[in-house]
Design a protein around this motif. Structure first.
Motif, short mmCIF file in Angstrom:
data_model
loop_
_atom_site.label_atom_id
_atom_site.label_comp_id
_atom_site.label_asym_id
_atom_site.label_seq_id
_atom_site.Cartn_x
_atom_site.Cartn_y
_atom_site.Cartn_z
N ALA B 32 0.86 -1.20 0.00
CA ALA B 32 0.00 0.00 0.00
C ALA B 32 0.89 1.24 0.00
N ARG B 33 0.39 2.32 -0.52
CA ARG B 33 1.13 3.59 -0.56
C ARG B 33 0.32 4.63 0.20
N PRO B 34 0.60 4.77 1.51
CA PRO B 34 -0.25 5.65 2.33
C PRO B 34 -0.25 7.10 1.86
N TRP B 35 0.85 7.52 1.18
CA TRP B 35 0.91 8.93 0.76
C TRP B 35 -0.13 9.25 -0.32
N LEU B 36 -0.70 8.22 -0.95
CA LEU B 36 -1.77 8.47 -1.94
C LEU B 36 -3.09 8.82 -1.26
N ARG B 37 -3.16 8.58 0.05
CA ARG B 37 -4.38 8.85 0.83
C ARG B 37 -5.61 8.27 0.13
N LEU B 110 14.40 9.12 5.97
CA LEU B 110 13.48 8.40 5.08
C LEU B 110 12.68 9.38 4.23
N HIS B 111 12.33 10.50 4.82
CA HIS B 111 11.56 11.47 4.03
C HIS B 111 12.38 11.99 2.85
N GLU B 112 13.63 12.38 3.14
CA GLU B 112 14.45 12.96 2.07
C GLU B 112 14.82 11.92 1.01
N LYS B 113 15.17 10.71 1.48
CA LYS B 113 15.73 9.73 0.55
C LYS B 113 14.68 8.83 -0.10
N LEU B 114 13.59 8.55 0.59
CA LEU B 114 12.61 7.59 0.06
C LEU B 114 11.28 8.25 -0.29
N GLU B 115 10.71 8.95 0.68
CA GLU B 115 9.36 9.47 0.46
C GLU B 115 9.34 10.52 -0.65
N LYS B 116 10.34 11.41 -0.65
CA LYS B 116 10.39 12.41 -1.72
C LYS B 116 10.51 11.75 -3.09
N ARG B 117 11.30 10.68 -3.14
CA ARG B 117 11.50 9.96 -4.39
C ARG B 117 10.20 9.28 -4.83
N ALA B 118 9.57 8.57 -3.87
CA ALA B 118 8.35 7.84 -4.21
C ALA B 118 7.22 8.78 -4.60
N ARG B 206 14.15 -5.37 -1.78
CA ARG B 206 14.88 -4.53 -2.75
C ARG B 206 13.91 -3.53 -3.34
N LEU B 207 14.17 -2.25 -3.15
CA LEU B 207 13.32 -1.22 -3.74
C LEU B 207 13.77 -0.99 -5.18
N PRO B 208 12.84 -1.07 -6.16
CA PRO B 208 13.25 -0.90 -7.56
C PRO B 208 14.01 0.41 -7.77
N GLY B 209 15.19 0.32 -8.39
CA GLY B 209 15.96 1.53 -8.68
C GLY B 209 16.74 2.08 -7.51
N LEU B 210 16.60 1.48 -6.31
CA LEU B 210 17.34 1.98 -5.15
C LEU B 210 17.90 0.78 -4.38
N PRO B 211 19.04 0.25 -4.83
CA PRO B 211 19.60 -0.92 -4.14
C PRO B 211 20.07 -0.55 -2.74
N PRO B 212 20.12 -1.54 -1.84
CA PRO B 212 20.57 -1.26 -0.47
C PRO B 212 22.08 -1.07 -0.39
N ALA B 213 22.54 -0.54 0.73
CA ALA B 213 23.99 -0.45 0.99
C ALA B 213 24.57 -1.87 0.91
N LYS B 214 25.86 -1.96 0.54
CA LYS B 214 26.48 -3.26 0.26
C LYS B 214 26.39 -4.27 1.39
N HIS B 215 26.58 -3.79 2.62
CA HIS B 215 26.61 -4.70 3.77
C HIS B 215 25.21 -5.03 4.27
N TYR B 216 24.16 -4.46 3.64
CA TYR B 216 22.80 -4.53 4.19
C TYR B 216 22.37 -5.95 4.56
N ASP B 217 22.62 -6.92 3.65
CA ASP B 217 22.17 -8.28 3.98
C ASP B 217 23.35 -9.20 4.34
N ASP B 218 24.48 -8.59 4.66
CA ASP B 218 25.67 -9.34 5.08
C ASP B 218 25.53 -9.67 6.56
#
Lengths: 221, 221
Positions: B32-37, B110-118, B206-218
């Motif tokens: 769900a995308r809550p920002w779509l209200r 999260l707002h600057e890096k994810l929510e603004k993008r989405a 994995r968010l499409p177009g925004l891969p995680p930091a390298k160590h994320y799943d290490d």
């Protein structure tokens, strides 16, 4: 020793006092002013907010944990339903008032009328007060919808949801901001709560220099 | 039927997924995308936020109620301590992340890096990101202090407090914003959580177009 750190017209502090009284628990009240950001309060609650309950050597901070603690530690006079789904509804409403109502109503009405005064932050902004009253109408409409289906906010019985709801509304009522006549179901519900002996302590509150609205402690308003 | 309405990098949704997995409960995930209200989400949760759990015909909204519901309805694999004071500490930390960490860290990073993008709200503001990282350091310092005294955030055992804390930190980690080396106690705690089988679903996101930091799943980062 049982002590509650509170501020008389802080809605969360009032919910704690109301719940303590419903449980029949005596408590020493210690007035605190969280806006001073003083160290003693931060030692009790790292988030710096109210209420904080000290009980038998333990320290319980924040309204959700305080209400649930009272229910866990003093299960007599239950204020939570038994079923998992019904409990979730009580908790949803505690969060509703603590976050949503707080941000949409108290951040306008209480901030403009009380916090600015207590903290010498200047005159109230009439537009912010109008906005707060608009938001309050929207919340009252939502509560009226809940009360169409049930006697308490979260279900057929009186619960912690009614305690937190009435504590919040009582602050708006003190300030004369509740348009009860437009929301008869909410008025009926609140008048039943006003008659509970455990609510009397809240109705006796008087902020120096700021008397409550005339009907504030009238049980037959 | 059990269905969770979530967004993959929403910290509260992640906490719900982690808790469901710890309880060994299968669930259908519905993004769900809550920002779509959008109206369907408001019908499930009048506050419009995530997560929302549908379980056996009941609807449970908001992370605190969802976590407590899972504990009430599925008491096997307990994620809450038994004592009233210990339970209050778990609840204080759930509120800490849900309100304080959310407002001081997620509202920046999260707002600057994810929510603004989405939401196509424009480029991230570098100053807001720096502020968010400063606030995050302050929070990590606080968590390190808690972990000096105990193995879990709320006490000696793994609880819902660890679940919500790890869910929030995992979002900052996905974005490469966690300065773990400065906070070894937090790193040790988080690396233990990363090894829990129930956490693996989150590490696979994995968010499409925004891969995680390298160590994320290490697991041995």
């Amino acid at each position: 020793m049982r002590r509650l750190h509170h501020w008389p017209l802080d809605p969360a502090s009032r919910a704690a006092r109301f719940a303590l009284a419903e449980k029949g628990l005596d408590v020493d009240l210690e007035e605190a002013r969280p806006w001073l950001r003083a160290e003693p309060l931060f030692r009790l609650n790292p988030a710096g907010g109210l209420p904080v309950l000290e009980d038998n050597g333990a320290t319980i901070a924040e309204i959700g944990p305080v209400l649930e603690y009272l229910e866990d530690a003093y299960p007599g006079q239950p204020l939570m339903p038994r079923g998992a789904v019904e409990r979730a509804e009580v908790r949803r409403l505690i969060g509703w008032f603590d976050v949503k109502y707080n941000g949409e109503v108290n951040a306008y009405l209480l901030h403009e009328k009380l916090e600015k005064r207590a903290q010498s932050l200047g005159a109230p902004d009439p537009q912010a007060i109008r906005d707060g009253r608009d938001h309050l109408r929207w919340h009252l409409d939502y509560l009226a919808g809940l009360l169409d289906e049930r006697d308490g906010l979260a279900g057929p019985r009186f619960t912690l949801a009614d305690i937190i709801g009435a504590a919040h509304l009582s602050c708006a009522d003190y300030l004369g901001d509740l348009p009860f006549d437009e929301f008869p179901a909410v008025k009926t519900w609140y008048s039943r709560i006003k008659c509970r002996p455990a609510f009397r302590g809240l109705l006796a509150d008087r902020l120096p220099g700021l008397p409550p609205a005339k009907h504030y402690d009238d049980l037959d308003f």
